[in-house]
Design a protein around this motif. Structure first.
Motif, PDB file in Angstrom:
ATOM      1  N   VAL A  79     100.116  76.148-119.715  1.00  0.00           N
ATOM      2  CA  VAL A  79      99.824  74.835-120.021  1.00  0.00           C
ATOM      3  C   VAL A  79     100.386  74.558-121.440  1.00  0.00           C
ATOM      4  CG1 VAL A  79      98.074  72.887-120.313  1.00  0.00           C
ATOM      5  CG2 VAL A  79      98.003  74.630-118.790  1.00  0.00           C
ATOM      6  N   PHE A  88      99.582  68.127-122.075  1.00  0.00           N
ATOM      7  CA  PHE A  88      98.666  67.589-121.073  1.00  0.00           C
ATOM      8  C   PHE A  88      99.189  66.363-120.716  1.00  0.00           C
ATOM      9  CE2 PHE A  88      95.975  70.606-123.394  1.00  0.00           C
ATOM     10  CZ  PHE A  88      95.255  71.239-122.267  1.00  0.00           C
ATOM     11  N   THR A 103     102.597  62.008-121.646  1.00  0.00           N
ATOM     12  CA  THR A 103     102.284  63.520-122.206  1.00  0.00           C
ATOM     13  C   THR A 103     101.805  63.574-123.462  1.00  0.00           C
ATOM     14  OG1 THR A 103     104.532  64.160-122.369  1.00  0.00           O
ATOM     15  CG2 THR A 103     103.654  64.479-120.292  1.00  0.00           C
ATOM     16  N   PHE A 124     100.250  70.441-126.116  1.00  0.00           N
ATOM     17  CA  PHE A 124      99.068  71.217-126.364  1.00  0.00           C
ATOM     18  C   PHE A 124      98.335  71.278-127.880  1.00  0.00           C
ATOM     19  CE2 PHE A 124      96.300  74.989-126.807  1.00  0.00           C
ATOM     20  CZ  PHE A 124      95.308  75.102-125.673  1.00  0.00           C
ATOM     21  N   PHE A 159      93.718  77.726-119.440  1.00  0.00           N
ATOM     22  CA  PHE A 159      93.802  76.304-118.618  1.00  0.00           C
ATOM     23  C   PHE A 159      94.844  76.922-117.533  1.00  0.00           C
ATOM     24  CE2 PHE A 159      92.349  74.721-122.876  1.00  0.00           C
ATOM     25  CZ  PHE A 159      91.465  73.571-122.409  1.00  0.00           C
ATOM     26  N   ASN A 208      96.649  70.137-115.614  1.00  0.00           N
ATOM     27  CA  ASN A 208      96.785  69.445-117.098  1.00  0.00           C
ATOM     28  C   ASN A 208      96.758  68.264-117.205  1.00  0.00           C
ATOM     29  OD1 ASN A 208      99.393  69.116-115.924  1.00  0.00           O
ATOM     30  ND2 ASN A 208     100.527  69.273-117.734  1.00  0.00           N
TER      31      ASN A 208
END
Length: 320
Positions: A9, A12, A91, A94, A168, A172
Motif C-alpha cells: 500500500v 490511499f 489519492t 502513504f 495494510f 486502501n
C-alpha cells in the motif's frame, strides 16, 4: 509478512463525497469560502495581537496561539480536500497520509489543552484579580502555551507511529475526507487493540481532563460573578469570558455529538449515517476554526479597537 503487506500500500484513496457528486460543487464553494475566512479572520487576530501593545496580555497571547493553531489545522487538510473536487484522482501517498494524521492529531490535542489554559486565565482574572499580574506573568503563560503544543505533539507522534506501522493488506480506500485515524485503522490487517487502548488513554488525558478542568474553572467563575452586587459589574465580568465559553461549547459540543450519537443498524440508515458523520466532521474541521475569530472579534471591544487603530495608522501613513 507484515512488512511486505504494508509496502504493497503506497497510497490511499480518499472517498470524501465521491458517492454524492451532486453535493461536490456546493461543498467546494462553501469550503473554499470558509477556508478564506479562516485565513483572513485568524490572520487578523494574530496581527492585532502582535502589533497592538494593549493586547500584549496572557488572554490575547493564548488567543493568537489558538488562531495560529486553527490555520495550521485547516491547512493540513483543506487544500487537499479542495483539490480532490477538481481532479478525478482522490489519492494521498502513504507518507502524506501519515503527515496529515500527525498534524490533525497534534492540533486537536493542543487545542484541548490550550482551551483549558485559557479557562485558567479567566479563572484567575475573575476570581483572583489582585494576584492576576503575579500568577499570569510572562514567565507563567509562555510555558503554559508551549506545554500545550509539546503535549499535543508528543501524543500525535505516539498515535501516528502506532497507526502507520500497522500492516495494510491491499484495501486502501478511506471512507473519509482526510486520513482520519479511525478510518485508517479499519484498513489494517492486524490486531489494533494497542491502538484502541492508547487512543482511550489519550482521550482521557486530552478530552476528559481538560473538560473537567474547564467545568470546575467556570463553576468558580460563575459563583464569583453571582456574588458581584451590581448588575453592571456582573455583566462586565461575564463579558470577559463569554467568548471563550462560546468557543468551548462549540468545540466540545461538536465532538460530543460526533461520537455520542446512536449508530444506525440497517444498511440504508448506515449510508445516511456515514454521510452525516462526514458532514459533522467537516463542520468540526472547518466551521469551528472559522467561528473562533468571529466570536472573539465581534464580542470583544479590545480586538475591534485594535483593528481600527491598525487601519487608522495604515491610512495615515499612506496619506503622508
Amino acid at each position: 509478512m507484515g512488512k511486505s503487506n504494508q509496502s504493497s500500500v503506497t497510497e490511499f484513496v480518499l472517498l470524501g463525497l465521491s458517492g454524492y457528486p451532486e453535493l461536490e460543487a456546493i461543498y467546494f464553494v462553501l469550503v473554499l469560502c470558509m477556508y478564506l475566512v479562516i485565513l483572513l479572520g485568524n490572520g487578523v487576530i494574530i496581527i492585532v495581537s502582535v502589533y497592538d501593545s494593549h493586547l500584549h496580555t496572557p488572554m490575547y497571547f493564548f488567543l493568537s496561539n489558538l488562531s495560529f493553531l486553527d490555520i495550521c489545522y485547516t491547512s493540513s487538510s483543506i487544500p487537499l480536500f479542495l483539490s480532490s473536487f477538481l481532479t478525478s484522482e482522490k489519492t494521498i501517498s502513504f507518507s502524506g497520509c501519515g503527515v496529515q494524521m500527525f498534524l490533525s492529531f497534534a492540533m486537536g490535542a493542543t487545542e484541548c489543552v490550550l482551551l483549558s489554559m485559557m479557562a485558567f486565565d479567566r479563572y484567575v482574572a475573575i476570581c483572583n484579580p489582585l494576584r492576576y499580574p503575579i500568577i499570569m506573568s510572562k514567565a507563567s503563560y509562555v510555558p503554559m502555551a508551549a506545554g500545550s503544543w509539546i503535549a499535543g505533539g508528543v501524543n500525535s507522534v505516539l498515535q501516528t507511529s502506532l497507526a502507520m506501522r500497522l500492516p495494510f493488506c491491499g484495501d486502501n480506500v478511506i471512507n473519509h475526507f482526510t486520513c482520519e485515524i479511525l478510518a485508517v485503522l479499519k484498513l489494517a490487517c492486524a490486531d489494533i487493540s494497542i491502538n484502541v487502548i492508547s487512543m482511550a488513554v489519550a482521550n482521557m488525558i486530552f478530552l476528559v481532563v481538560p473538560v473537567l478542568f474547564i467545568f470546575v474553572s467556570y463553576v468558580f467563575i460563575l459563583s464569583t460573578i453571582l456574588r458581584i452586587p451590581s448588575a453592571e459589574g456582573r455583566r462586565k465580568a461575564f463579558s470577559t469570558c463569554s467568548a471563550h465559553l462560546t468557543v468551548v461549547i462549540i468545540f466540545y459540543g461538536t465532538i460530543l455529538f460526533m461520537y455520542a450519537k446512536p449508530k444506525a443498524k440497517d444498511s440504508s440508515g448506515a449510508d445516511k449515517e456515514q454521510l452525516t458523520d462526514k458532514i459533522i466532521s467537516l463542520f468540526y474541521g472547518v466551521v469551528t476554526p472559522m467561528l473562533n475569530p468571529l466570536i472573539y472579534s465581534l464580542r470583544n471591544k479590545d480586538v475591534k479597537a485594535a483593528m481600527k487603530n491598525i487601519l487608522y495608522r495604515k491610512c495615515f501613513l499612506e496619506e503622508m
